[in-house]
Design a protein around this motif. Structure first.
Motif, PDB file in Angstrom:
ATOM      1  N   PRO A  27      58.310 134.116  43.169  1.00  0.00           N
ATOM      2  CA  PRO A  27      59.546 135.113  43.413  1.00  0.00           C
ATOM      3  C   PRO A  27      58.970 135.982  43.724  1.00  0.00           C
ATOM      4  O   PRO A  27      57.940 137.019  42.556  1.00  0.00           O
ATOM      5  CB  PRO A  27      60.320 134.936  42.751  1.00  0.00           C
TER       6      PRO A  27
ATOM      7  N   GLY B 143      54.672 138.211  45.186  1.00  0.00           N
ATOM      8  CA  GLY B 143      55.814 137.161  45.484  1.00  0.00           C
ATOM      9  C   GLY B 143      55.834 137.338  46.730  1.00  0.00           C
ATOM     10  O   GLY B 143      55.723 137.868  47.192  1.00  0.00           O
TER      11      GLY B 143
ATOM     12  N   GLU C 178      67.542 135.873  50.750  1.00  0.00           N
ATOM     13  CA  GLU C 178      68.147 135.714  49.617  1.00  0.00           C
ATOM     14  C   GLU C 178      68.727 134.217  49.330  1.00  0.00           C
ATOM     15  O   GLU C 178      68.604 133.538  48.306  1.00  0.00           O
ATOM     16  CB  GLU C 178      69.439 136.675  49.624  1.00  0.00           C
TER      17      GLU C 178
ATOM     18  N   LEU D 220      65.601 132.383  48.205  1.00  0.00           N
ATOM     19  CA  LEU D 220      65.330 132.737  46.856  1.00  0.00           C
ATOM     20  C   LEU D 220      66.530 131.925  46.289  1.00  0.00           C
ATOM     21  O   LEU D 220      65.455 131.584  44.787  1.00  0.00           O
ATOM     22  CB  LEU D 220      65.408 133.931  46.930  1.00  0.00           C
ATOM     23  N   SER D 221      67.097 131.665  46.663  1.00  0.00           N
ATOM     24  CA  SER D 221      68.149 131.528  45.438  1.00  0.00           C
ATOM     25  C   SER D 221      68.280 130.236  44.915  1.00  0.00           C
ATOM     26  O   SER D 221      68.298 129.423  44.189  1.00  0.00           O
ATOM     27  CB  SER D 221      69.666 131.404  45.518  1.00  0.00           C
TER      28      SER D 221
ATOM     29  N   ALA E  49      65.126 129.319  43.168  1.00  0.00           N
ATOM     30  CA  ALA E  49      65.142 129.314  42.033  1.00  0.00           C
ATOM     31  C   ALA E  49      65.692 127.943  41.185  1.00  0.00           C
ATOM     32  O   ALA E  49      65.544 127.837  40.182  1.00  0.00           O
ATOM     33  CB  ALA E  49      66.283 130.937  41.811  1.00  0.00           C
TER      34      ALA E  49
ATOM     35  N   GLU F 144      56.842 131.314  55.149  1.00  0.00           N
ATOM     36  CA  GLU F 144      57.773 130.614  55.023  1.00  0.00           C
ATOM     37  C   GLU F 144      58.648 130.560  56.011  1.00  0.00           C
ATOM     38  O   GLU F 144      59.482 129.429  56.085  1.00  0.00           O
ATOM     39  CB  GLU F 144      58.367 132.440  55.620  1.00  0.00           C
TER      40      GLU F 144
END
Length: 793
Positions: free
Chosen positions: A245, A286, A291, A294-295, A298, A401
């Protein structure tokens, strides 16, 4: 008077030219001639089959294909996109089909090299033991004889290989059992989790079943393996959750109207960077993503707590109804993604090293300007190579990506509930590789330590005294068991420290003599008739001319070489030839690729006395290195297979040297030394594509092969400098071997006939589990008194 009859003016008579096509009107080809046409008429018959579904070759191949089905095993496979005789891509009419299947011929494989590693022996066995050749038979007999001898000797060890085999005995028995399984990962899983037969006990090779019942794994003498080998806790859900990240750090990157690198004075590696053509936000540490993505990443970054029971449940419960091949296809996508993440990591490391090194001049020394690098493209490049690397990083993030979007479309970013299938998270292949890598790393470390301490000569260990000063170990036998041998390693360290309190760490564990050179080298070759790869490497760091030489005559040296070749369909190309030799007085660096026809680096320069000299850069070449075609008969169907070997080869280097002396008549050293980082690398893949020229056939190719993914980084720091009136020698040297060779599989898929009277075949052309390792070649650090060192020479 009558005249005689007129005679022909020429003899023999001139016949009209024959039409060669008419000569073949009565020609009837055989199946073999349709598969491999040689004569004119055979080629005519093959050509006719391109457009006429009832042509003789089409009928022969179709009938032979129908007959072949009865004699071949069947299995369900994924159906790839195929191409017909016109070159059109044909989308599959079903996601999976039952096909007649042909395994790869193991007799065509070859492997040699890596003899200085334990893993080399293990991989050689997996290469040859599935084969039925005379060589394979002799190798199996030799290993059986060796194992019998080891078993008959009880717990005594007489070589480093026997020591490692018996220390990790529970795993060693499993490894012996799977050596003939080749790349049949499901078979490897079944061996690991075999059950006890009726009235019998669990096989010794069933490492999974036995470890669930008793988690303590032991050596041959019953000693628990120390440290215990355990699966990692908190493993990522799958490889797509390993993207680093973005975080705040020393380097800030922003879009601007210029390309500029501004380094903050006094801050090592601290920089503000502007890029004028930046098309996406960029963070050095990262990948910047939406978002929500990324969440999600994680949440899955530390997801599974692996165990032997977990692996069994993933196979028998969650993925019980998932086709193995579907899991293997998702594995391939993850392997490619992991390579992208590693490529990003390496690029970031290169940028950080360059920023820290180039902009931190040593006080009192002149600082040479860094040399710019080139990626050998036709485009104009920024003058600052850091800018070039950052644009590469931005492009790499875009690819990462896009790969994540593809993974999301395939469900690999989903969180399954309960016992729902999770095909992205587990496969028999991932299990087999996870287990092998888990044990091979620990075993390799022990094998290398044993080799360093004994040179594989155990004769003097059977009555070896270790007595000097306060160290007092009378003569005794250290070969009675693996744990006893490890006691010798510990006591030998104590003995060498007592032998010389100042230079003890530099003493060779075997000879107890000072060691001023550390080096490592080996070769590797494996493949078959379709693809192959070889590599050779040699790395060393040394301080020369130590004995009976004035201090200013000492010569630190760093040397490294790396060569690799790749082959496809019998055509071989030299991928890379890197040679480096650097002292504090001279730098010789060469890098050639493509059969030595493209020189990427050609540095030969004397380094000025007293100047802090720097040569640095990163040079690489992207190209298709081999392109070839050949006709393969897939079961009975002739298919033209095209092969490509393509990738990137290059060299990253940063070298500095210093040679300062004071005085004109006497030699008085102020400092002499060399610091360097050299990393030659090759990332080359093999691909196949299929084409057909028969009307009733469609063909496609599945899979991908990592041919050569290797790097040999060498870091060295050798300095001589006065400290408190005494001259100190500081040496730091380390080198790794990071490599993957021939990892993956490629198969040809063929459909014969027209629905509903079609027949499907699949044949594995090449399949390798390869070796994927990060091996420490050497890692040493010393700071000793030169006078004390010379007294021992």
């Amino acid at each position: 008077m009558s005249s005689a009859p007129a005679l022909a003016q020429s003899f023999p008579p001139v016949l009209p030219p024959l039409n060669p096509i008419l000569l073949c009107n009565s020609y009837v080809p055989t199946l073999e001639e349709c598969q491999n046409p040689v004569t004119f008429c055979a080629n005519m018959a093959r050509s006719a089959a391109k457009t006429n579904p009832n042509a003789a070759c089409n009928v022969l191949v179709r009938d032979a294909a129908l007959n072949a089905v009865a004699s071949l095993p069947e299995r369900t496979v994924l159906v790839p996109i195929t191409r017909n005789a016109s070159g059109q891509e044909i989308a599959p009419d079903a996601a999976t089909k039952s096909v007649a299947f042909v395994e790869e011929n193991p007799n065509a494989r070859y492997m040699s090299g890596l003899s200085s590693f334990m893993l080399g022996t293990a991989h050689r066995d997996r290469t040859y033991f599935p084969a039925s050749t005379k060589t394979a038979t002799l190798m199996r007999f030799a290993r059986l004889s060796q194992r019998n001898a080891w078993n008959n000797s009880g717990n005594t060890v007489d070589s480093c290989r026997e020591y490692v085999h018996e220390k990790y005995y529970d795993y060693s028995v499993f490894e012996d059992a799977i050596s003939s399984a080749g790349t049949d990962y499901r078979k490897i899983f079944d061996i690991a989790y075999a059950q006890a037969p009726s009235g019998g006990s669990v096989p010794a090779s069933a490492i999974g079943t036995r470890s669930i019942a008793d988690p303590v794994q032991r050596g041959k003498d019953g000693t628990p393996i120390q440290p215990a080998i355990q699966f990692p806790a908190g493993a990522p859900k799958n490889e797509f959750f390993t993207v680093p990240p973005p975080v705040q750090g020393k380097v800030t990157i922003s879009a601007s109207n210029v390309d500029r690198v501004v380094v903050v004075p006094g801050g090592r590696g601290v920089a503000f960077i502007e890029l004028k053509d930046l098309d996406r936000p960029l963070n050095l540490y990262g990948t910047i993503l939406p978002e929500a993505t990324l969440s999600t990443l994680a949440n899955g970054a530390s997801y599974y707590n692996e165990s032997w029971a977990w692996h069994r449940s993933m196979s028998t419960i969650r993925n019980a109804n998932v086709l193995d091949e579907r899991m293997y296809e998702l594995d391939r996508l993850q392997e490619e993604f992991a390579a992208l993440v590693q490529q990003r990591k390496d690029l970031v490391s290169s940028i950080q090293v360059e920023l820290a090194r180039r902009y931190q001049p040593i006080q009192g020394f002149l600082k040479a300007e860094p040399e710019t690098s080139s990626n050998l493209t036709d485009d104009d490049e920024p003058q600052d190579p850091v800018v070039t690397q950052l644009y590469q990083l931005a492009s790499l993030d875009a690819v990462i990506e896009a790969a994540l979007q593809q993974a999301q479309a395939k469900g690999c970013l989903n969180f399954q509930i309960g016992k729902a299938a999770a095909p992205c998270d587990w496969s028999p292949k991932r299990f087999a590789r996870r287990v092998m890598n888990l044990y091979q790393g620990a075993r390799e470390q022990d094998f290398q330590k044993c080799s360093t301490y004994t040179r594989d000569d155990f004769a003097d260990l059977k009555a070896r005294p270790l007595q000097i000063g306060t160290v007092n170990y009378p003569a005794q036998d250290y070969t009675t068991s693996p744990s006893r041998l490890e006691t010798y390693f510990t006591r030998r360290d104590q003995y060498m420290r007592a032998l010389s309190s100042t230079v003890g760490p530099m003493l060779d564990p075997k000879t107890a003599q000072p060691r001023l050179r550390w080096e490592s080298g080996d070769s590797y070759s494996l493949g078959n008739d379709t693809f192959g790869a070889t590599a050779n490497y040699q790395v060393a760091v040394a301080i020369n001319n130590v004995k009976n030489t004035p201090d200013c005559g000492l010569s630190p040296e760093v040397t490294g070489s790396f060569t690799a070749t790749g082959s496809a369909l019998g055509i071989s190309a030299n991928l890379i030839n890197a040679q480096v030799n650097v002292t504090q007085k001279r730098a010789d660096i060469d890098l050639d690729v493509l059969d030595n026809t493209v020189p990427l680096v050609d540095i030969h320069k004397n380094l000025t006395l007293g100047q802090f000299n720097i040569v640095s850069g990163k040079q690489e070449k992207k190209a298709t290195l081999v392109s070839a075609q050949a006709t393969f008969v897939i079961v009975v169907v002739p298919v033209t297979i095209g092969a490509k070997v393509a990738g990137v080869v290059g060299l990253e280097y940063g070298l500095s040297a210093d040679h300062k002396v004071t005085g004109t008549t006497a030699c008085s050293v102020t400092s002499v030394g060399i610091t360097g980082h050299v990393q030659p690398y090759a990332q080359v893949d093999g691909e196949l594509y299929a084409s057909v020229d028969l009307f009733v056939i469609e063909a496609g190719v599945k899979g991908r092969l990592q041919l050569v993914h290797a790097a040999v980084p060498l870091n060295a720091n050798v300095w001589l400098s006065p400290v408190g009136g005494r001259v100190k020698l500081r040496m730091e040297g380390n080198s790794d071997l990071r490599f993957t060779f021939l990892s993956g599989s490629i198969s040809a898929y063929v459909e014969v006939g027209i629905w509903p009277f079609e027949t499907e075949f699949e044949e594995t052309l090449v399949s390798w589990n390869g070796i994927t390792e990060n091996v420490k070649l050497f890692d040493h650090s010393f700071n000793v008194d030169l006078l004390d060192l010379r007294s021992l020479l």
